[in-house]
Design an enzyme around this catalytic site. Structure first.
Site, PDB file in Angstrom:
ATOM      1  N   CYS A  85     -51.665 -10.702  -3.036  1.00  0.00           N
ATOM      2  CA  CYS A  85     -52.014  -9.704  -2.033  1.00  0.00           C
ATOM      3  C   CYS A  85     -53.500  -9.393  -2.052  1.00  0.00           C
ATOM      4  O   CYS A  85     -54.260  -9.912  -2.867  1.00  0.00           O
ATOM      5  CB  CYS A  85     -51.228  -8.411  -2.290  1.00  0.00           C
TER       6      CYS A  85
ATOM      7  N   ARG B  60     -49.966  -7.760   2.127  1.00  0.00           N
ATOM      8  CA  ARG B  60     -48.950  -8.418   1.322  1.00  0.00           C
ATOM      9  C   ARG B  60     -48.726  -9.873   1.708  1.00  0.00           C
ATOM     10  O   ARG B  60     -48.544 -10.192   2.881  1.00  0.00           O
ATOM     11  CB  ARG B  60     -47.613  -7.674   1.410  1.00  0.00           C
ATOM     12  N   LEU B  61     -48.712 -10.732   0.677  1.00  0.00           N
ATOM     13  CA  LEU B  61     -48.195 -12.090   0.777  1.00  0.00           C
ATOM     14  C   LEU B  61     -46.890 -12.080  -0.007  1.00  0.00           C
ATOM     15  O   LEU B  61     -46.888 -11.969  -1.235  1.00  0.00           O
ATOM     16  CB  LEU B  61     -49.174 -13.103   0.180  1.00  0.00           C
TER      17      LEU B  61
ATOM     18  N   ILE C 135     -41.993 -12.463  -4.218  1.00  0.00           N
ATOM     19  CA  ILE C 135     -40.776 -12.027  -4.905  1.00  0.00           C
ATOM     20  C   ILE C 135     -40.249 -10.786  -4.200  1.00  0.00           C
ATOM     21  O   ILE C 135     -41.024  -9.919  -3.784  1.00  0.00           O
ATOM     22  CB  ILE C 135     -41.067 -11.742  -6.394  1.00  0.00           C
TER      23      ILE C 135
ATOM     24  N   ASN D 174     -52.105  -6.376  -6.722  1.00  0.00           N
ATOM     25  CA  ASN D 174     -52.328  -7.774  -6.357  1.00  0.00           C
ATOM     26  C   ASN D 174     -51.994  -8.624  -7.572  1.00  0.00           C
ATOM     27  O   ASN D 174     -52.593  -8.439  -8.634  1.00  0.00           O
ATOM     28  CB  ASN D 174     -53.796  -7.971  -5.951  1.00  0.00           C
ATOM     29  N   GLY D 175     -51.067  -9.560  -7.433  1.00  0.00           N
ATOM     30  CA  GLY D 175     -50.783 -10.457  -8.539  1.00  0.00           C
ATOM     31  C   GLY D 175     -49.309 -10.673  -8.778  1.00  0.00           C
ATOM     32  O   GLY D 175     -48.463 -10.422  -7.914  1.00  0.00           O
ATOM     33  N   GLU D 176     -49.005 -11.138  -9.986  1.00  0.00           N
ATOM     34  CA  GLU D 176     -47.631 -11.364 -10.420  1.00  0.00           C
ATOM     35  C   GLU D 176     -47.501 -10.970 -11.885  1.00  0.00           C
ATOM     36  O   GLU D 176     -48.337 -11.352 -12.708  1.00  0.00           O
ATOM     37  CB  GLU D 176     -47.234 -12.840 -10.278  1.00  0.00           C
TER      38      GLU D 176
ATOM     39  N   SER E  82     -51.345 -24.783 -10.950  1.00  0.00           N
ATOM     40  CA  SER E  82     -52.518 -25.629 -11.178  1.00  0.00           C
ATOM     41  C   SER E  82     -52.699 -25.873 -12.669  1.00  0.00           C
ATOM     42  O   SER E  82     -52.055 -25.244 -13.509  1.00  0.00           O
ATOM     43  CB  SER E  82     -53.777 -24.963 -10.607  1.00  0.00           C
ATOM     44  N   GLY E  83     -53.616 -26.769 -12.991  1.00  0.00           N
ATOM     45  CA  GLY E  83     -53.930 -27.075 -14.387  1.00  0.00           C
ATOM     46  C   GLY E  83     -55.168 -26.375 -14.896  1.00  0.00           C
ATOM     47  O   GLY E  83     -55.669 -26.704 -15.974  1.00  0.00           O
TER      48      GLY E  83
END
Length: 630
Positions: A2, A50-51, A54, A75-77, A363-364
């Site tokens: 977000c 918001r994106l 979950i 913003n985040g997870e 991603s790595g």
């Protein structure tokens, strides 16, 4: 994923105009195209874009506690939210949503600021507590998610995920900071401890800011730091098994999503390792994507295809031209501040490709910093051993003299480019490492910057932050110190800024399992020879992944995204290089010597020197300053 924004009045609870907060949030629409809202209270306003990842149908933000005392924009997870949710429910908390945002509200009620120690995730959030009359603002350990803030003339503290959110407020003064220009020219990005817009600050990684009513704005408080001073005494085989378990857990945590999920796959060790572990954990084919170049020396598609076939992924690829400079304006808009890591062009393209089929991509990123994968670590460790054999006075005299007179040979094979090494050996280890991660040398910056700029800098020098970080690092040896400094500056300032802005520009959530904090803390305890051995970086990680990946993937020479910027300035961008010395934006600041700019552009065009990276810096600086200051 977000975008957040808000205003808080620490001194007195002035009314907040919801329209201003909404404008700040909406300036970051790309970070959250699925919805947005604003909440205001006495002396505070919080905004959100918001994106949905979950609990798509629930968890609207800003989110309020059931009693209305707490409000959060986030913003985040939080990857371990299910575990924390169960722990909080056992304490009596009642949840009304199924997402991770509500964990922050109940976590604050239960633990206060100590909640941060329990969070495993990437985040930046602002939580208002009406009862305590405070605003608690925090950023994740590594600095994956950004947070900018500034004190305004009316007494408010404004904050936003991106600089453009602050710029949407009419009271933010737009004046450039010459110190940020010095830092940017040195490193190719504006570090997290400064900003091109004077007065704007970035909350450092692993820090929080507690704003309390009636109290002045304090300095941020560090709540986490990486510690390289402890060493594991376990055997290599046991450490290898522990590493695999950390990797599996980190990847599995980041595969939780209610939207399509996939991975970037370059064919290098790091992204291949992530895809291998995703395939192991997933009941369905993993969606992967890669971009290739139409020049064989730059193209890694064959390696990516090898991994895709090995793990039966649903793989997509796209060829892009190395001459992709048409993205310059797009990147300038996405980053706000100047950003001259040219791999951002390729990163943007792979994010664009991923977003066509997924909303989340793993991603790595991070393995090179955590496990000592960069070649510069090998050189720093070797040079530091030589420094330890001779007194500083002898090193400075002998190697300094040889380095000054040894010819600079950018055109020669690597083993014949001794000038840089000789000069590095003459310097302190921190000083030498700062130069090794730099783009434009102090000598060239001294030519470019005017006398007015040097006076305005008042002794500020970009390299000093690296010298300080390495001097005070919780570390045992030169490798530790170099990695620690990169975690403080390079990782959040360059790598994670690049990942966040390019992914968010296309409304894609990027997740970095190799920066899981438990994995990073484990890596920091590894003996140096388990990170770097026989000139091979990421030694233990590669050993651990031998059960998953073929030798030609694990032990081939690192390529990375290569962008031929030097060639551009002898071709399609030659006119832009020549015009830089007449730029009203750059020269108009009074901080640049136009004759010096003209000279380096001419030397590059004539082949007398390779100034491609510096010219690219100046082009991106001009673009950003035009957007920021007009």
């Amino acid at each position: 994923m977000c975008g957040i924004a808000g205003l808080y009045y620490p001194a007195t609870p002035k009314p907040v105009d919801p329209a201003r907060v909404r404008a700040m949030a909406d300036a970051q629409f790309h970070r959250g195209p699925d919805g947005g809202d604003v909440w205001t209270g006495p002396g505070v306003g919080l905004g959100h874009r918001r994106l949905s990842i979950i609990d798509i149908a629930g968890s609207p933000q800003p989110m309020r506690s059931q009693d209305g005392a707490l409000t959060v924009t986030y913003n985040g997870e939080i990857y371990n939210f299910a575990e924390l949710r169960a722990e909080l429910q056992a304490k009596g908390a009642r949840f009304v949503t199924s997402g991770d945002t509500e964990v922050l509200l109940h976590g604050w009620e239960a633990w206060g600021p100590a909640m941060l120690d329990r969070l495993n995730g990437m985040f930046a959030f602002a939580l208002h507590d009406a009862a305590r009359q405070c605003l608690f603002v925090a950023r994740d350990r590594m600095g994956v998610k950004p947070l900018h803030y500034a004190e305004l003339s009316d007494g408010a503290v404004a904050f936003a995920s991106e600089l453009k959110g602050l710029l949407a407020h009419p009271l933010l003064r737009r004046e450039p900071d010459v110190r940020a220009v010095e830092d940017y020219l040195a490193f190719g990005y504006v570090p997290d401890d400064t900003c091109l817009v004077a007065g704007v600050k970035k909350l450092p990684a692993g820090h929080f800011l507690l704003l309390e009513r009636g109290k002045p704005v304090p300095a941020p408080t560090r709540w986490w730091d990486i510690d390289f001073s402890r060493r594991s005494t376990r055997k290599a085989k046991a450490l290898e098994e522990e590493l695999v378990e950390h990797l599996r857990a980190a990847v599995a945590l980041r595969m939780v999503a209610d939207v399509p999920l996939g991975a970037f796959l370059s064919g290098g060790v790091d992204s291949s390792a992530v895809v291998a572990l995703m395939a192991e954990a997933s009941p369905r084919a993993v969606k992967t994507c890669t971009i290739g170049f139409d020049e064989a020396g730059l193209d890694e598609r064959a390696y990516a295809d090898q991994i895709a076939r090995r793990f039966a992924t649903e793989h997509r690829e796209r060829i892009v031209s190395p001459d992709d400079f048409a993205l310059i304006d797009t990147l300038a808009a996405a980053f706000d501040e100047p950003f001259a890591d040219a791999s951002a062009l390729a990163t943007y393209r792979v994010c664009e490709l991923a977003r066509e089929t997924v909303t989340v991509a793993l991603s790595g990123d991070g393995a090179d910093e955590a496990f000592a994968g960069y070649r510069r670590y090998k050189f720093q460790a070797a040079e530091e051993r030589v420094r330890g054999l001779l007194p500083a006075s002898i090193r400075s005299g002998v190697f300094g003299t040889l380095g000054r007179y040894y010819p600079k040979a950018d055109w020669a094979p690597q083993r014949f480019r001794a000038k840089t090494t000789l000069l590095a050996l003459a310097e302190d280890g921190g000083e030498a490492y700062a130069h090794s991660v730099g783009v434009t040398s102090p000598a060239l910056r001294a030519q470019l910057l005017s006398d007015d700029a040097r006076r305005a800098l008042q002794g500020h020098r970009a390299e000093d932050r690296y010298v300080r970080a390495m001097r005070h690092a919780p570390a045992r040896d030169a490798l530790d110190r170099a990695q620690y400094a990169d975690f403080q500056h390079w990782l959040p300032g360059d790598i994670l800024t690049k990942a966040d802005r390019t992914s968010m520009a296309v409304s894609l959530e990027a997740r970095e399992p190799l920066l899981d904090y438990k994995l990073v803390e484990f890596a920091a305890t590894l003996p140096a020879n388990m990170r770097l051995r026989g000139g091979q970086g990421k030694w233990l990680m590669k050993k651990a992944m031998e059960r998953y990946l073929p030798e030609d993937i694990l032990y081939r020479r690192k390529m990375g995204f290569v962008t031929p910027i030097s060639a551009w300035f002898n071709g399609p961008l030659a006119a832009q290089a020549a015009a830089l010395s007449r730029s009203r934006v750059l020269v108009g600041t009074g901080w640049f010597d136009p004759r010096a700019i003209e000279r380096i552009a001419a030397d590059h065009a004539a082949g007398r020197a390779d100034h491609g990276r510096t010219l690219w810096q100046l082009v991106m600086l001009e673009k950003s300053m035009s957007r920021l200051f007009g």
